[in-house]
Design a protein around this motif. Sequence first.
Motif, PDB file in Angstrom:
ATOM      1  N   GLY A  55       0.852  -1.184   0.000  1.00 60.54           N
ATOM      2  CA  GLY A  55       0.000   0.000   0.000  1.00 60.54           C
ATOM      3  C   GLY A  55       0.884   1.228   0.000  1.00 60.54           C
ATOM      4  O   GLY A  55       2.113   1.126   0.019  1.00 60.54           O
ATOM      5  N   LEU A  56       0.249   2.403   0.001  1.00 59.28           N
ATOM      6  CA  LEU A  56       1.041   3.628  -0.121  1.00 59.28           C
ATOM      7  C   LEU A  56       1.608   4.107   1.206  1.00 59.28           C
ATOM      8  O   LEU A  56       2.273   5.126   1.253  1.00 59.28           O
ATOM      9  N   GLY A  57       1.348   3.376   2.292  1.00 56.22           N
ATOM     10  CA  GLY A  57       1.809   3.802   3.605  1.00 56.22           C
ATOM     11  C   GLY A  57       3.291   4.060   3.703  1.00 56.22           C
ATOM     12  O   GLY A  57       3.703   5.116   4.193  1.00 56.22           O
ATOM     13  N   TRP A  63      -2.620  11.996   5.493  1.00 55.57           N
ATOM     14  CA  TRP A  63      -3.857  12.605   5.031  1.00 55.57           C
ATOM     15  C   TRP A  63      -3.865  14.075   4.679  1.00 55.57           C
ATOM     16  O   TRP A  63      -4.588  14.459   3.782  1.00 55.57           O
ATOM     17  N   MET A  66      -1.636  14.078   0.613  1.00 58.90           N
ATOM     18  CA  MET A  66      -2.041  12.949  -0.210  1.00 58.90           C
ATOM     19  C   MET A  66      -1.157  12.832  -1.445  1.00 58.90           C
ATOM     20  O   MET A  66      -1.037  11.790  -2.039  1.00 58.90           O
ATOM     21  N   GLY A 126      -3.687   4.531  -5.658  1.00 60.86           N
ATOM     22  CA  GLY A 126      -3.825   3.581  -4.556  1.00 60.86           C
ATOM     23  C   GLY A 126      -4.119   2.183  -5.072  1.00 60.86           C
ATOM     24  O   GLY A 126      -3.698   1.197  -4.482  1.00 60.86           O
ATOM     25  N   ARG A 127      -4.886   2.112  -6.150  1.00 55.56           N
ATOM     26  CA  ARG A 127      -5.194   0.807  -6.722  1.00 55.56           C
ATOM     27  C   ARG A 127      -4.792   0.804  -8.193  1.00 55.56           C
ATOM     28  O   ARG A 127      -5.604   1.002  -9.089  1.00 55.56           O
TER      29      ARG A 127
ATOM     30  N   ARG C 149     -11.253  13.714   4.250  1.00 54.62           N
ATOM     31  CA  ARG C 149     -11.267  12.431   3.547  1.00 54.62           C
ATOM     32  C   ARG C 149     -10.011  11.669   3.905  1.00 54.62           C
ATOM     33  O   ARG C 149      -8.927  12.220   3.917  1.00 54.62           O
ATOM     34  N   TYR C 150     -10.184  10.399   4.193  1.00 56.10           N
ATOM     35  CA  TYR C 150      -9.069   9.591   4.691  1.00 56.10           C
ATOM     36  C   TYR C 150      -8.790   8.448   3.745  1.00 56.10           C
ATOM     37  O   TYR C 150      -9.693   7.882   3.132  1.00 56.10           O
ATOM     38  N   PHE C 151      -7.532   8.108   3.654  1.00 52.92           N
ATOM     39  CA  PHE C 151      -7.097   7.147   2.650  1.00 52.92           C
ATOM     40  C   PHE C 151      -6.546   5.906   3.332  1.00 52.92           C
ATOM     41  O   PHE C 151      -5.854   6.002   4.340  1.00 52.92           O
ATOM     42  N   PHE C 153      -3.942   3.780   3.572  1.00 53.07           N
ATOM     43  CA  PHE C 153      -2.557   3.669   3.132  1.00 53.07           C
ATOM     44  C   PHE C 153      -2.048   2.239   3.243  1.00 53.07           C
ATOM     45  O   PHE C 153      -1.085   1.855   2.595  1.00 53.07           O
ATOM     46  N   GLY C 179      -5.796   1.382  -0.496  1.00 48.97           N
ATOM     47  CA  GLY C 179      -5.887   2.059  -1.791  1.00 48.97           C
ATOM     48  C   GLY C 179      -7.207   2.727  -2.078  1.00 48.97           C
ATOM     49  O   GLY C 179      -7.408   3.215  -3.179  1.00 48.97           O
ATOM     50  N   VAL C 180      -8.149   2.755  -1.144  1.00 51.50           N
ATOM     51  CA  VAL C 180      -9.381   3.491  -1.407  1.00 51.50           C
ATOM     52  C   VAL C 180      -9.556   4.608  -0.386  1.00 51.50           C
ATOM     53  O   VAL C 180      -9.060   4.558   0.730  1.00 51.50           O
ATOM     54  N   MET C 181     -10.308   5.606  -0.845  1.00 52.89           N
ATOM     55  CA  MET C 181     -10.592   6.756  -0.009  1.00 52.89           C
ATOM     56  C   MET C 181     -11.866   6.478   0.756  1.00 52.89           C
ATOM     57  O   MET C 181     -12.765   5.790   0.261  1.00 52.89           O
TER      58      MET C 181
END
Lengths: 464, 175, 288
Positions: A55-57, A63, A66, A126-127, C149-151, C153, C179-181
């Motif tokens: 994932g992008l973490g 937040w 982004m 993200g995807r 809005r939170y993602f 991660f 990967g989704v918001m």
Amino acid sequence: MQHKDINEDIRWAQINKDVLRSMENPRKAYWISVGICLALLSLAVIAEIYQYNVGLGPTNLNWPHMWGLYIATFIFWIGMSHSGTLLSAILHIIHADWRKPIYRFAEAMTTFTLMTAGLFPIIHLGRVWNMYWVLPYYSDRGIWPNFRSPLVWDAFAISTYLTSSALFLFIGMIPDLAICRDNTRGWKKKLYTVLSLGWRGDDRQWRNFRKTYLIMACFLIPLAVSVHSIVSSDFAMSIMPGWHVTTFPPYFVAGALYSGCAGIITLFILLRYFFRFEQYMTLPILEKTCKLTFAIAMVWTYLNLIEYSSVWYGHDTVAKELLIDKFTGPYSPYFWAMNILGSVLPFTLAFEKLRRHIPTMFAVSILLNVGMWLERWMIVSPTLAMSYEPFTHTVMWASWVQWFIVIGSFGWFGLLFLVFVKIFPSVSMYEVKEMIFHRRHLANKDIAAVMHRRSSDPQPSEGH
Amino acid sequence: MKKYHLLGLFSNFDEAFAAISDIRHHKIPGVQLEDVTVISPIEHPEIDEVLGARPSHVPKFTLVGSLFGMSAGFLFLATAQANFAVQPQGGKPVIPLPSNIVLSYEMLILFGVLFTLTGFLLGARLLRKRKPLYSEKVSLDQVGIEMELEEKYIEPVKALFRQHQVIEIREEVVK
Amino acid sequence: MSLQNILQDWSKYRKGNEEGGFHDYEHLWGLAIDLNKCIGCNACSVACYAENNLAVVGKDKFAKHQEMHWLRVERYWDEPDLGEQAVSDYQSHGASFLPMMCQQCMAATCEPVCPVAATYHTPDGLNAQVYNRCIGSRYCSNNCPYRLRYFNFYSYYEDSWPAPLNMQLNPDLTVRDKGVMEKCTFCVQRIRAAKDVAKHEHRELQDGEFTTACAQTCPTQAIVFGDLLSLHTAGKAESTLSTLWRDQQVELGRTEQHKQNPDKRGYRVLEGLNTDPKVMYLERVREV
């Protein structure tokens, strides 16, 4: 000291020989460069595989932040891509013939920087595996992408630009590919036979070629402007302080031409040195490119100052706070570095002695692009750090994942470019011949008077 | 009657220019200017002066492509949006003109470019089998004049070529 | 067919928020939050975590601002009116709280920027997020002036609810993957359930029949949830919430409120940006 753009007495056979020589038998330095590029690229591949799985973490994005280096580097590469269009299309239209020896690699740079830039919006998703949802294809469920989104405009604009600039590069190369076809053997001959599309240089082909090339140039100029305006819309269409700026489209276009020109100087010097193209990539042409870069640098500086002053004297308190934070806050070292590299350093281009000193110009051109990269980062990150909601004010420093992918993109671009210079002629042979031909005829006024009339002009006395 | 292809190679453009000029002025009665094809290593816009204005249809393709791209682009977007009407967003209309104009503009350029390419491939007669009468010297530095002639004209044309310092003459029968 | 569709409904498709919008709204869910009553206890936030399957990300990721609190209670320590006294951590001496959840804007800035149309405006006046459609370009979050809005991660679910905590997940909605918001939905699952019940019983939805998790949990009843439709469309039934909005002289569709009575405390956050939010805050009054 050399004053002429090109030696007009150079033999045409010599031109073919010099350029074709650059395409064969890679030397050690070439393989070392390929190795370095592959090493850089593998860093990005490792980081991307890790990011894909986890994932992008691990990128440290969060937040309020982004977006980060991916988008900044995306704009950077898109900006670089404007070089080819400027040097090739605009100078073609205004009949500046000194573009002819150097436009080919600039156009190749356009195509490859676009291929690099296009990866970033994909990598940053993200995807990633669903990226094709951005494309407008028919779906049974009646779902379409959102045509209001500047990101979809990006997808349209970049694919249009990539198609058009690759075709522009290819069409301009067809006569040269025919030369390659006539001078190679084996699998290479087969390749060039296919690629040259049956070009033989008859008058019908040249006539259509001339029209086509001019039309393509006319399309590319507004297209290039619209592409970077649309990229700037990613920011200008938003509501965020520091992004919601009316002057962004021209500012981005100026910045793009700026970094593109600086990129041309870098590659100019590298090609001149490694391929011994001193006959074609001459110092006067380098000087002209430097002057052009200087002019664009000043346009960029002006637009930059306009942005600061309009915010400073405006009534948008949040935008003003953000500007002050850019001047003094955590990002200020990079902000000042960007201003110094972008606005002060180009003054080195104003001095003839420095312009003719190749190592200086090489260093300057790279530093200018460092400045332009910082500019893009200074557009993206400070706004995310300091926007409307004070509770979310926070600074983000990118992790190794982001940096590896950013660094790797240079390897990817380098690799594409290295493959290009060995398969395709990086100096336009037929146009250098044209340049010499026309310059020699221009030197002879009587011949020039005859040569530079079109059929539609009134005919002189028919006796010839 | 047998027809022949004739290719004369000249060392420089001025000689070839003069040779065509002679044909234009009917030095050899019966040989038409339309039979002449010039093949050259570089572009010579001034060749039109002796060859006469020969048309190029590429701009027409461009015009059609651009108009098609613009109108089809807008209609495509508007229909897609109208059929996806669950999607009002941000207080904006379902069919927003500003963004559709931006995208129609891109489509104008994309289709303009693609049609121009098609026009070029058709107009320049590319992607076909090349005529066998071709010299690799043409892509280097020589200018060639190619003609399609009846047998009786071959000798006078050759003589004319020699008069203008032709380097090499090739000929073959049209099959 | 499509062309006919466009030509017939052209004027409808060209209606923006200013002209009433495309939808014939069924509801316009909104909130009112009285900051005088808010004690900053964070119970609303905890309730939101429980109701909406929000991932608990842990200390490290929280410190990196990768948390998922749909409803966050913002704390500010610098009350300008207090001058030198504003050093204490106590609410009466300078701390103030601002519970922030998605403002469900009528002209939401997050919606038009989504490349795949994963977020849109529903006939309930909600700003919906379609998790399945989201590709994670994160533009919406960047363009939200409230940063609400939170993602995802990470795939937080893997260690957010170690067994047997997974048994407490709310079955009425999904657990989101990486990967989704995501963002506050005004407990859309509760709205759905209440609507279904009302439809089953062949009646209209009643005001106060259900409420969001945060409003239900608030110990001081600072949060009021309800329908604002009567503020938007004339002739609709008044609700407790719309009465409260009217009483505070706060109107929808404005960038600036013109109040007859300046003592009325109602305001909307950042309404000058023309986002037209549907959450009204009642300003905190403090003795100085």
